[in-house]
Design an enzyme around this catalytic site. Structure first.
Site, PDB file in Angstrom:
ATOM      1  CB  CYS A  95      -1.036   5.315 -45.103  1.00  0.00           C
ATOM      2  SG  CYS A  95      -0.140   4.908 -47.474  1.00  0.00           S
ATOM      3  CE  LYS A 149      13.423  14.803 -57.026  1.00  0.00           C
ATOM      4  NZ  LYS A 149      12.990  14.848 -56.199  1.00  0.00           N
ATOM      5  CD  GLU A 201      15.357  20.163 -57.352  1.00  0.00           C
ATOM      6  OE1 GLU A 201      14.526  20.116 -58.324  1.00  0.00           O
ATOM      7  OE2 GLU A 201      15.818  20.079 -55.310  1.00  0.00           O
TER       8      GLU A 201
END
Length: 200
Positions: free
Chosen positions: A149, A21, A90
């Site tokens: 994963c 971001k 933020e």
């Protein structure tokens, strides 16, 4: 009927931690600067992880910024002359007043670019972000890579002393010895999370 085209809109860059971001926010800021247009960059005072007066991405991209405690301070920096754009990193840490300020500046012709976490460590909508996402003309939702994963990660895992955080832990921990990972829905763990009834 003549249609007058005006500048001024809100862009939101959202996603989990480690989704890029801030990197995307800095990329847009640099493009504005390259076009020789004015942009003022803000960040909440609470975000002092890498630098006090810079917005810094995890891959060490940097741009100068102004620390603020209260969103009203944004208006003080834009009162004399409206810039082409403002950017806020933020943004989820700021109070609800930032939404009205973003709307006001966009109405005045300012390009408003904000970046923030869309979900907290519980996997729930983070503070003001849902309303900002709804009000924005443009939304970019980024994903990270799950550190368990390897699938697409859309959630932020908080770990304290090697254990997943508890649901009852505070949303914002200042100075705590916590760490964060990007996780997918299925690898994201919140201890003692209440069972939610989605249907009867």
């Amino acid at each position: 009927m003549d249609l007058q085209v005006k500048d001024g809109w809100i862009e939101v860059i959202a996603g989990s931690m480690y989704a890029g971001k801030t990197e995307e926010l800095i990329r847009r800021i640099k493009r504005i600067e390259y076009a020789k247009k004015d942009v003022i960059v803000f960040k909440p005072q609470i975000d002092n992880r890498y630098s006090v007066n810079e917005v810094v991405s995890h891959n060490n991209g940097r741009t100068r910024s102004i620390n603020i405690n209260n969103p009203i301070e944004i208006l003080e920096y834009t009162s004399d002359k409206l810039p082409y754009a403002i950017a806020i990193d933020e943004v989820q840490f700021l109070s609800r007043e930032v939404i009205d300020i973003c709307e006001h500046l966009a109405d005045q012709g300012v390009r408003v670019i904000v970046a923030g976490l869309d979900k907290d460590f519980r996997g729930e909508p983070f503070g003001i972000m849902p309303e900002l996402l709804a009000r924005a003309e443009f939304v970019t939702k980024l994903d990270a890579i799950c550190q368990v994963c390897g699938d697409k990660a859309t959630r932020t895992q908080r770990i304290i002393n090697g254990q997943p955080a508890k649901y009852s832990d505070p949303i914002i921990l200042v100075g705590a010895k916590e760490q964060y990972e990007a996780r997918c829905r299925h690898c994201h763990i919140v201890l003692d999370k209440p069972v939610q009834k989605y249907y009867e």
